[in-house]
Design a protein around this motif. Structure first.
Motif, short mmCIF file in Angstrom:
data_model
loop_
_atom_site.label_atom_id
_atom_site.label_comp_id
_atom_site.label_asym_id
_atom_site.label_seq_id
_atom_site.Cartn_x
_atom_site.Cartn_y
_atom_site.Cartn_z
N GLU A 110 -7.93 1.98 -3.24
CA GLU A 110 -8.64 1.82 -1.97
C GLU A 110 -9.62 2.95 -1.80
O GLU A 110 -9.24 4.12 -1.80
CB GLU A 110 -7.64 1.78 -0.81
CG GLU A 110 -6.66 0.62 -0.91
CD GLU A 110 -5.81 0.44 0.35
OE1 GLU A 110 -6.00 1.20 1.32
OE2 GLU A 110 -4.96 -0.47 0.35
N LYS B 280 -10.89 -4.24 3.32
CA LYS B 280 -9.79 -4.06 4.27
C LYS B 280 -10.42 -3.77 5.64
O LYS B 280 -11.05 -2.72 5.84
CB LYS B 280 -8.88 -2.91 3.83
CG LYS B 280 -8.10 -3.24 2.57
CD LYS B 280 -7.08 -2.16 2.24
CE LYS B 280 -5.82 -2.37 3.04
NZ LYS B 280 -4.80 -1.36 2.72
N ASN C 299 -4.52 5.02 -2.10
CA ASN C 299 -5.74 5.47 -1.43
C ASN C 299 -6.43 6.54 -2.25
O ASN C 299 -5.79 7.43 -2.81
CB ASN C 299 -5.39 6.02 -0.04
CG ASN C 299 -4.98 4.91 0.89
OD1 ASN C 299 -5.81 4.18 1.41
ND2 ASN C 299 -3.66 4.75 1.07
N GLU D 167 0.86 -1.19 0.00
CA GLU D 167 0.00 0.00 0.00
C GLU D 167 0.90 1.23 0.00
O GLU D 167 1.82 1.32 0.80
CB GLU D 167 -0.92 0.02 1.23
CG GLU D 167 -1.81 1.27 1.23
CD GLU D 167 -2.77 1.37 2.41
OE1 GLU D 167 -2.74 0.50 3.30
OE2 GLU D 167 -3.54 2.35 2.42
N GLU E 268 -6.00 -5.11 8.55
CA GLU E 268 -5.04 -4.01 8.61
C GLU E 268 -4.64 -3.74 10.05
O GLU E 268 -5.40 -4.04 10.98
CB GLU E 268 -5.69 -2.75 8.04
CG GLU E 268 -4.84 -2.06 7.00
CD GLU E 268 -5.53 -0.81 6.47
OE1 GLU E 268 -4.80 0.08 6.06
OE2 GLU E 268 -6.77 -0.76 6.47
N ASP F 236 -11.79 0.25 1.91
CA ASP F 236 -10.86 0.54 3.01
C ASP F 236 -11.63 0.84 4.30
O ASP F 236 -12.82 1.15 4.26
CB ASP F 236 -10.05 1.79 2.60
CG ASP F 236 -8.70 1.84 3.29
OD1 ASP F 236 -8.39 0.92 4.06
OD2 ASP F 236 -7.96 2.82 3.04
CA CA Z 1 -5.72 2.52 3.07
#
Ligand code: CA
Ligand code: C2E
Length: 977
Positions: A843, A894, A811, A755, A929, A873
């Motif tokens: 994300e 996530k 992101n 990421e 995460e 996310d």
């Molecule tokens: Ca993220």
């Protein structure tokens, strides 16, 4: 003037005379008449033979202007050399002589003619003087000269002199060549040449006999002749093929086939290719012979005239040949005749040049005279003009004084008109405008008003009477005293004039306003006796003033006081040192109301809100529209939170009722900030800013919230501004970098991707702080594009370095939805860097769906269509509706650290298990995460979680550090059961 003209005329006369003189020159005739004599010229040849025309011209020249008749007979012995021809000639001539006149003298040219004269003297020319010339046979000539009736000149070609001349021209010559032929003349020529050459023992002599060659061969012979050879052209008539060449052609032939100058001792060819030389003058022969005849006629006995043994010569050259062979011109005898000489135009046209020169000079003189004349004329003209101007000036002055008089008269007239007009205007002013005239007698207190006062007050009233009585009909009682005082002040001299604005006494109708003005009139003792004045209807002016005042301080849409007016009121309160509170609120999502329903509905909503506030307003409350969807409320004399809370309650209640917008019901929420003065600040701008800060905070804490301002907020605001500045700086000067955090596949322990997480290069500020600010300020669009580019570029670089291709996740903020070109931009990037789209994961958070559901769905679908992967996310932080998952087009979920911590904290991990199961049933992968502890990894593995991301494996790392673990395998960790 006259004198000049005379001079011009005399010059003209002179010029004409000169021209006449030139043109008549030479035409003066010789005069005395003498008895005419007859002379016969017998030529051995024909008129066309080379030498003959010159001979005739010489004879004629000498006989010119003499009383002589000249007859000519031609024997043509060149062509017909036979005795028969002579005989025929004799017969013919004797026939002519016997039948016409006797000749007074005979001239014979050349040997044949002389012989004929000798032979037939007795028969034809008995006792007639005979003059001969051109006799080549010297002996025959000498013999003839012994005859008492004969004399003449011998002819001797001087080859030797020509050779001498040629040597002068060409001192290096070593040979002399002569062109001859086998004709009789040619043989004679050869003989003469050989004789001549005896005098030049130092020179070789060459005979070039054309009769030994064909003309073609002879041409080559001629071409070989070199510069050391003096070439003489004597005769060249016939070649060995008996081909005869005409004289003209001979000259051309020689010209074309020689490279040396060709000398000529007798006539012909000069000017046609031959150089020339010392030539016999046949003209001179003729002239001398004719001269001898004239001497005889003049009385000189013929036997006293001796035989002339000197042949007349002249030099004759072709100038072009001289030039061609560069012969020194100084060596050419001065008397020589030159052909082909370029004529000096100056010399040639001297006569004309002189004539033209004289003409030009003459015309020049005329021009000068004319110019002088012209100058004088102009002088006179100028003088005339000057005096004319002087005259017209005097005239103008006269005219001007007349004009002045007229003007003065006009002025008087105009004044009269203006006065008249003024009277008229006054009348119009009084009668047709909203004014009336009044007059007050100070002593009697009697007031008289012009009748049109009734139009102004719009009713019938007495126009004369006691001051108070009349006034009572006109103005509102409350102004009566003021008017009375104003008049008293004027009477007493405290004021110069009466000037007062009053209202009428009508209560039911529209209120009217009047301006009363007046000035006192004094008598001779300076006592004020009367006041004159006007009454003016000022209603509309006052109304306009009021309107302008109102418009300047009120909002046009809601008619609430505006921000400016609010600040004035607040200022007054602060001046009074009173305490109070300022409430600032705005409408949540007003922008989207405007955007979705249109501005008309937005405006409508604001009007409705304003109307509702008016309803709840009391004397403590002063409401204004700040601008946009923001409203300000001033609560005067309030220091207590609780009282403010009461008002807030009222406002909340006011919003709790549904609004009707565009035919549909809508609940409207607001966010409010509250600040106290002078407690929080005494400064007006600061007070409003404080309320704004608190409102901003309230906006973040949900619907219909109200927050009281406190000092700390100021600090927050300050630091927010600082971060904003840092972001701007970073955007401008490459101040960002990306960190990469690996994501591990639980099953294999392999790193399947990273990421990308944004950092500020030069500041230790968490993205949790600067990302929301970037979103709020709109910077996120530019930053978001930078992140995408940098992440893709980095992945491409790793592949280039030989690392295996792995997934990279970026992101994406919901605020980036405004960046309409984002998908195309990212498409361009992966093309540019040659990356496969399925290796890019985007994300998103579920918050993105709140904004605009359908638009967001389309956007995400488009991303997936392009082949990109989508991860949801922060799952578990917001609504986290499981229902969303059924229709959201995502590939991965996530799970946020907080939800994992929450559900894995205790032994109960059932929730987690079923959540993962559900996701799997929807074909979604799960990433956990923020995993820091091993036990969590174990549990997640047991629950079937697909990927792990957390400090347990690695913190986010800068690219060079990441390279060290790029190919790590965490099988050992993951193997734990
Ligand atoms: Ca993220
Ligand atoms: P996020 O998307 O949830 O990113 C994960 C955050 O969790 C990262 O914080 C990461 O450092 C942190 N994290 C990872 N493992 C652990 C762990 O084991 N323990 C703990 N305590 N934290 C862990 P970071 O990098 O500070 O990012 C914060 C947030 O900022 C991100 O949350 C994301 O929402 C946002 N952000 C970061 N970079 C970008 C970006 O490029 N664009 C956008 N729009 N937002 C970004």
């Amino acid at each position: 003037m006259k004198r000049e003209r005379k001079f011009v005329c005399s010059l003209l006369g002179l010029f004409v005379l000169a021209v006449l003189l030139v043109s008549f020159r030479g035409s003066i005739v010789n005069g005395a008449e003498q008895p005419r004599k007859n002379v016969l010229f017998i030529s051995s040849y024909t008129q066309s033979f080379m030498t003959v025309p010159d001979q005739i011209s010489g004879i004629k020249k000498e006989f010119k202007n003499q009383p002589i008749n000249l007859d000519m007979e031609f024997m043509d012995t060149k062509r017909f050399a036979s005795d028969q021809n002579i005989k025929n000639f004799y017969t013919n001539l004797s026939f002519k002589i016997k039948n016409t006149q006797k000749y007074d003298a005979v001239i014979v040219g050349d040997d044949a003619a002389l012989q004929f004269a000798i032979d037939y003297q007795e028969d034809l020319f008995s006792q007639i003087p005979i003059v001969f010339f051109g006799i080549n046979d010297k002996d025959r000539a000498k013999e003839a000269a012994k005859n008492p009736y004969m004399t003449g000149i011998v002819e001797e070609t001087s080859l030797d002199e020509n050779i001498q001349l040629a040597r002068k021209f060409n001192p290096t010559a070593t040979k002399v060549a002569a062109i001859v032929d086998d004709t009789l003349t040619g043989k004679g020529d050869q003989k003469q040449f050989e004789t001549a050459m005896q005098a030049f023992t130092d020179l070789d002599s060459i005979i070039l006999n054309v009769s030994n060659y064909s003309f073609e061969e002879f041409a080559k012979v001629l071409e070989k002749i070199d510069e050391n050879t003096i070439l003489l052209f004597l005769s060249m008539n016939q070649d060995n093929t008996n081909h005869y060449m005409e004289m003209q052609d001979q000259y051309l032939f020689i010209k074309n086939h020689t490279k040396v100058p060709v000398y000529r001792a007798s006539i012909g060819g000069v000017g046609e290719g031959l150089l020339g030389g010392r030539l016999i003058s046949y003209e001179a022969f003729g002239q001398i012979a004719a001269g001898m005849v004239l001497d005889v006629f003049a009385g000189t006995p013929i036997d006293s005239i001796p035989l002339l043994e000197e042949t007349p010569y002249y030099y004759f050259f072709d100038n072009q040949i001289i030039k061609k062979y560069k012969i020194d011109e100084a060596l050419i005898p001065k008397e020589a005749v030159l052909v082909n000489k370029r004529i000096n135009p100056l010399k040639e046209y001297m006569k004309y040049i002189v004539t033209v020169g004289v003409l030009i000079l003459f015309l020049g003189c005329v021009a000068i005279i004319l110019i002088i004349d012209n100058i004088k004329r102009r002088k006179i003209q100028r003088k005339l003009q000057e005096s004319n101007e002087e005259l017209s000036m005097i005239y103008e002055e006269l005219a001007a004084s007349e004009e002045e008089l007229k003007m003065q008269y006009g002025l008087v007239e105009q004044h009269a008109k203006e006065t008249d007009l003024l009277y008229q205007k006054y009348d119009i002013a009084i009668t047709s405008t909203d004014s009336a005239v009044w007059e007050l007698d100070v002593k009697t207190n009697e007031l008289e008003v012009s009748s049109n006062i009734q139009n102004i007050v719009n009713k019938a009233i007495p126009i004369r009477g006691d001051f108070n009585y009349v006034l009572g009909y006109v103005i509102h009682p409350e102004y009566k005293e003021q008017v009375f005082n104003e008049i008293q002040n004027c009477i007493m001299g405290k004021k110069d004039e009466v000037y007062i604005q009053v209202s009428d006494n009508a209560q039911d109708k529209r209120q009217r306003w009047f301006l009363i003005r007046g000035k006192g009139i004094h008598d001779k003792d300076n006592n004020l006796t009367k006041i004159y004045g006007i009454v003016l209807d000022t209603t509309s002016i006052i109304e306009k003033e009021e309107y302008i005042k109102h418009a300047a301080s009120h909002d046009y849409l809601t008619d609430l006081p505006n921000r400016l007016r609010f600040m004035e009121v607040l200022e007054e309160e602060l001046k009074k040192e009173s305490s109070g509170a300022v409430l600032l609120f705005d409408i949540d999502d007003f922008k989207s109301i405007n955007d979705t329903l249109g501005h008309v509905y937005g405006d409508e909503l604001l009007k409705q809100i304003a109307a509702r506030i008016r309803n709840i307003q009391d004397e403590k409350m002063y409401v204004a529209r700040m601008g946009g969807d923001e409203f300000l409320i001033l609560l005067k004399d309030v220091t207590d939170n609780q009282i403010v809370d009461l008002y807030i309650k009222r406002i909340k209640k006011m919003f709790s009722q549904v609004f009707m917008l565009g035919g549909r019901e809508d609940f409207i929420h607001f966010s409010m900030g509250v600040t106290f003065y002078p407690m929080d600040s005494k400064n007006i701008s600061q007070i409003i800013m404080n309320a704004d800060t608190a409102m901003y905070k309230a906006k973040k804490s949900g619907k219909n919230s109200c927050i009281y301002y406190h000092e700390q907020m100021k600090e927050e605001l300050k630091s927010k501004k600082k971060v904003e500045a840092i972001l701007r700086e970073a955007m401008k000067n490459d101040g960002f970098c990306l960190y990469y955090q690996p994501q591990i596949e639980v099953k294999t322990g392999e790193i399947i991707g990273f990421e990308a997480l944004l950092r500020l290069k030069n500041h230790n500020i968490s993205p949790d702080i600067f990302i929301p600010i970037a979103e709020e300020r709109g910077y996120i669009i530019e930053i978001g594009r930078w992140v995408a580019k940098e992440a893709i570029r980095q992945m491409a670089e790793w592949i280039k370095k030989g690392y295996p291709e792995k997934m990279i996740a970026i992101n994406y903020s919901g605020k980036q939805m405004r960046d309409k070109g984002f998908i195309n931009y990212v498409k361009g990037l992966i093309q540019e860097y040659g990356m496969k789209p399925e290796y890019l994961e985007i994300e998103i958070t579920e918050g993105i769906f709140f904004e605009n559901n359908t638009q967001t769905l389309d956007f995400i679908k488009e991303l997936r269509n392009q082949g990109f992967k989508i991860a949801l996310d922060d799952f578990g932080t917001g609504y986290s509706s499981l229902y969303y998952l059924t229709y959201m087009p995502v590939d991965k979920i996530k799970l946020d650290k907080s939800i994992i911590d929450k559900f894995l904290e205790f032994e109960n991990n059932k929730v987690m298990e079923s959540l993962i199961l559900l996701a799997h049933s929807l074909n979604l992968k799960i990433t956990a995460e923020g995993i820091e502890e091993e036990n969590k990894l174990i549990k997640l593995k047991q629950n079937g979680c697909d990927y792990i991301q957390g400090y347990l494996f690695s913190k986010p790392l800068i690219h060079m550090d990441l390279e060290k673990i790029y190919n790590n395998n965490y099988k050992n960790y993951c193997a734990i059961n």
